[in-house]
Design a protein around this motif. Structure first.
Motif, mmCIF file in Angstrom:
data_model
loop_
_atom_site.group_PDB
_atom_site.id
_atom_site.type_symbol
_atom_site.label_atom_id
_atom_site.label_comp_id
_atom_site.label_asym_id
_atom_site.label_seq_id
_atom_site.Cartn_x
_atom_site.Cartn_y
_atom_site.Cartn_z
ATOM 1 N N ARG A 1 38.499 -41.751 -9.481
ATOM 2 C CA ARG A 1 39.571 -42.694 -9.839
ATOM 3 C C ARG A 1 39.919 -43.550 -8.620
ATOM 4 O O ARG A 1 39.447 -43.297 -7.500
ATOM 5 C CB ARG A 1 40.802 -41.968 -10.373
ATOM 6 C CG ARG A 1 41.657 -41.333 -9.308
ATOM 7 C CD ARG A 1 42.936 -40.750 -9.899
ATOM 8 N NE ARG A 1 43.903 -40.543 -8.852
ATOM 9 C CZ ARG A 1 44.845 -39.597 -8.857
ATOM 10 N NH1 ARG A 1 44.943 -38.783 -9.881
ATOM 11 N NH2 ARG A 1 45.697 -39.493 -7.847
ATOM 12 N N GLY A 2 40.709 -44.580 -8.869
ATOM 13 C CA GLY A 2 41.239 -45.392 -7.784
ATOM 14 C C GLY A 2 40.159 -46.038 -6.921
ATOM 15 O O GLY A 2 39.116 -46.485 -7.418
ATOM 16 N N ILE A 3 40.400 -46.056 -5.628
ATOM 17 C CA ILE A 3 39.482 -46.707 -4.684
ATOM 18 C C ILE A 3 38.114 -46.024 -4.720
ATOM 19 O O ILE A 3 37.071 -46.689 -4.690
ATOM 20 C CB ILE A 3 40.094 -46.669 -3.269
ATOM 21 C CG1 ILE A 3 41.314 -47.594 -3.209
ATOM 22 C CG2 ILE A 3 39.062 -47.066 -2.221
ATOM 23 C CD1 ILE A 3 42.115 -47.514 -1.912
ATOM 24 N N ASN B 1 32.890 -36.357 -6.198
ATOM 25 C CA ASN B 1 33.786 -35.210 -5.990
ATOM 26 C C ASN B 1 35.191 -35.586 -6.433
ATOM 27 O O ASN B 1 35.592 -36.748 -6.350
ATOM 28 C CB ASN B 1 33.791 -34.822 -4.501
ATOM 29 C CG ASN B 1 35.095 -34.156 -4.088
ATOM 30 O OD1 ASN B 1 35.972 -34.785 -3.495
ATOM 31 N ND2 ASN B 1 35.255 -32.900 -4.436
ATOM 32 N N GLY B 2 35.923 -34.580 -6.912
ATOM 33 C CA GLY B 2 37.328 -34.797 -7.257
ATOM 34 C C GLY B 2 37.990 -33.473 -7.551
ATOM 35 O O GLY B 2 37.335 -32.428 -7.589
ATOM 36 N N MET B 3 39.294 -33.515 -7.754
ATOM 37 C CA MET B 3 40.065 -32.296 -7.986
ATOM 38 C C MET B 3 40.090 -31.911 -9.469
ATOM 39 O O MET B 3 40.263 -30.743 -9.800
ATOM 40 C CB MET B 3 41.512 -32.507 -7.521
ATOM 41 C CG MET B 3 41.658 -32.702 -6.030
ATOM 42 S SD MET B 3 41.427 -31.165 -5.135
ATOM 43 C CE MET B 3 43.070 -30.477 -5.271
ATOM 44 N N ASN C 1 34.244 -44.039 6.307
ATOM 45 C CA ASN C 1 35.549 -43.379 6.261
ATOM 46 C C ASN C 1 36.595 -44.357 5.734
ATOM 47 O O ASN C 1 36.750 -45.449 6.296
ATOM 48 C CB ASN C 1 35.951 -42.922 7.661
ATOM 49 C CG ASN C 1 35.047 -41.823 8.176
ATOM 50 O OD1 ASN C 1 34.610 -40.956 7.417
ATOM 51 N ND2 ASN C 1 34.748 -41.859 9.463
ATOM 52 N N ILE C 2 37.294 -43.942 4.693
ATOM 53 C CA ILE C 2 38.362 -44.792 4.162
ATOM 54 C C ILE C 2 39.658 -44.382 4.859
ATOM 55 O O ILE C 2 40.205 -43.296 4.586
ATOM 56 C CB ILE C 2 38.507 -44.642 2.626
ATOM 57 C CG1 ILE C 2 37.170 -44.911 1.921
ATOM 58 C CG2 ILE C 2 39.604 -45.577 2.120
ATOM 59 C CD1 ILE C 2 36.572 -46.285 2.157
ATOM 60 N N SER C 3 40.119 -45.219 5.766
ATOM 61 C CA SER C 3 41.409 -44.916 6.402
ATOM 62 C C SER C 3 42.458 -45.796 5.726
ATOM 63 O O SER C 3 42.617 -45.741 4.510
ATOM 64 C CB SER C 3 41.340 -45.112 7.907
ATOM 65 O OG SER C 3 41.146 -46.462 8.253
ATOM 66 N N GLY D 1 44.165 -52.426 2.485
ATOM 67 C CA GLY D 1 45.579 -52.805 2.530
ATOM 68 C C GLY D 1 46.326 -52.063 1.433
ATOM 69 O O GLY D 1 46.165 -50.856 1.279
ATOM 70 N N VAL D 2 47.123 -52.764 0.666
ATOM 71 C CA VAL D 2 47.848 -52.125 -0.439
ATOM 72 C C VAL D 2 47.041 -52.366 -1.710
ATOM 73 O O VAL D 2 46.853 -53.509 -2.124
ATOM 74 C CB VAL D 2 49.282 -52.687 -0.566
ATOM 75 C CG1 VAL D 2 50.015 -51.991 -1.703
ATOM 76 C CG2 VAL D 2 50.028 -52.499 0.753
ATOM 77 N N ILE D 3 46.550 -51.259 -2.282
ATOM 78 C CA ILE D 3 45.567 -51.334 -3.362
ATOM 79 C C ILE D 3 46.175 -50.719 -4.632
ATOM 80 O O ILE D 3 46.824 -49.658 -4.559
ATOM 81 C CB ILE D 3 44.281 -50.542 -2.979
ATOM 82 C CG1 ILE D 3 43.772 -50.937 -1.588
ATOM 83 C CG2 ILE D 3 43.215 -50.709 -4.062
ATOM 84 C CD1 ILE D 3 43.184 -52.311 -1.431
ATOM 85 N N GLU D 4 45.935 -51.356 -5.762
ATOM 86 C CA GLU D 4 46.405 -50.819 -7.051
ATOM 87 C C GLU D 4 45.680 -49.523 -7.355
ATOM 88 O O GLU D 4 44.458 -49.521 -7.517
ATOM 89 C CB GLU D 4 46.030 -51.799 -8.173
ATOM 90 C CG GLU D 4 47.081 -52.800 -8.507
ATOM 91 C CD GLU D 4 46.573 -53.824 -9.523
ATOM 92 O OE1 GLU D 4 47.317 -54.764 -9.763
ATOM 93 O OE2 GLU D 4 45.454 -53.682 -10.046
ATOM 94 N N SER D 5 46.418 -48.414 -7.444
ATOM 95 C CA SER D 5 45.799 -47.125 -7.793
ATOM 96 C C SER D 5 46.927 -46.170 -8.164
ATOM 97 O O SER D 5 48.112 -46.500 -8.041
ATOM 98 C CB SER D 5 45.006 -46.563 -6.604
ATOM 99 O OG SER D 5 45.892 -46.026 -5.647
ATOM 100 N N ASP D 6 46.544 -44.944 -8.555
ATOM 101 C CA ASP D 6 47.576 -43.947 -8.872
ATOM 102 C C ASP D 6 48.462 -43.669 -7.663
ATOM 103 O O ASP D 6 49.624 -43.324 -7.802
ATOM 104 C CB ASP D 6 46.912 -42.643 -9.338
ATOM 105 C CG ASP D 6 46.338 -42.789 -10.733
ATOM 106 O OD1 ASP D 6 47.122 -42.995 -11.673
ATOM 107 O OD2 ASP D 6 45.109 -42.737 -10.867
#
Ligand code: NAD
Length: 259
Positions: A15-17, A35-37, A147-149, A194-199
């Motif tokens: 999901r998301g990014i 991978n995910g939870m 790496n997504i920081s 930056g500021v990204i639309e996601s959960d």
């Protein structure tokens, strides 16, 4: 090996990014370990949509902060694909409760550091060893680690100190791994969204709607997972050569100050 399809492991890729990145890489001809939870049943629709892009996709449920779960992800990659060309350390959480620095607690600190920093660091360590072995077996092998920081590596939020600290540390982790792996054909990059639309940002939607309208970024809109996905795909294609260790801001020009 260098002529066949690349295989990418994306943490938090359902999901998301992370999904934006998974979609872009699948569209570019990569096969995926996502991978995910969540349980495999809960992400079945997402996996079907990725497979519709002609990618082979396997799901690895597990918590990146857990060593056994990280080992399982790589076992799955070994068993299903026998190779790994790309690691995207994307999974991350925000500060638990978003408490002011004066109230911040150790429980949030431990969880945020475990997920955002310890997990990616030690997953990278294991992947790096495998990538070095792949390069030794095939001089045409070229690995990519992303790496997504966050721009929170640079911008202070006093209600998310632990989060900001982990994201700043990911910048140094990127440089460390870039230095260690440069002689082994593995490039390592950091992307600062930056500021990204996601959960992750639904709870602060009104605040950022207003801030974007007021000019928070030069490009007056929310970032989208696809924006980050396209940047990652460019790196995986090798379209930014001679640039290992580089940081890319995908933030609509948010870091440029005006007066
Ligand atoms: P999100 O909450 O929408 O998605 C995060 C994903 O990571 C989810 O799939 C979740 O299940 C997974 N995840 C969380 N903890 C995990 C764990 N312990 N193990 C495995 N998977 C786990 O968030 P997002 O906005 O897509 O964020 C993705 C990354 O981008 C994070 O590292 C985040 O810090 C970073 N980021 C986000 C923004 C933003 O504005 N949304 C900005 C800059 C950076």
């Amino acid at each position: 090996m260098s002529n066949s399809r690349k295989v990418a492991l994306i943490t938090g890729g359902a999901r998301g990014i992370g999904l934006g990145i998974a979609t872009a890489l699948a569209g570019d001809g990569c096969d995926l370990i996502v991978n995910g939870m969540r349980s495999a049943d809960d992400v079945a629709d997402v996996l079907t949509a990725l497979r519709a892009l002609s990618a082979r996709v396997v799901y690895a449920q597990g918590d990146v902060s857990d060593a056994a779960a990280r080992a399982r992800m790589l076992e799955l990659a070994h068993d299903e694909f026998g190779r790994l060309d790309v690691l995207v350390n994307n999974a991350g959480i925000t500060s638990v409760g978003r408490k002011d620095l004066l109230e911040a607690d150790e429980a949030s600190w431990d969880r945020v550091f475990d997920v955002n920093l310890k997990g990616p660091f030690f997953l990278t360590q294991q992947v790096a060893a495998w990538m070095i072995a792949q390069r030794e077996a095939d001089s045409g092998f070229a690995g990519t680690i992303i790496n997504i920081s966050s721009i929170s590596a640079q911008i202070v939020s006093t209600n998310r100190g632990d989060y900001c600290l982990t994201k700043a540390a990911i910048g140094m982790a990127t440089k460390l791994w870039a230095a260690r792996l440069a002689d082994h054909g593995v490039a390592v990059y950091e992307i600062q969204p930056g500021v990204i639309e996601s959960d992750m940002t639904v709870g602060v939607k009104e605040k950022y709607d207003r801030l974007f309208a007021e000019g928070l970024a030069l490009e007056r809109r929310w970032g989208k997972p696809q924006d980050v996905g396209r940047a990652a795909a460019m790196l995986v294609r090798g379209d930014l050569p001679y640039a290992t260790g580089q940081t890319l801001e995908i933030a609509g020009g948010m870091m440029i100050r005006q007066m």
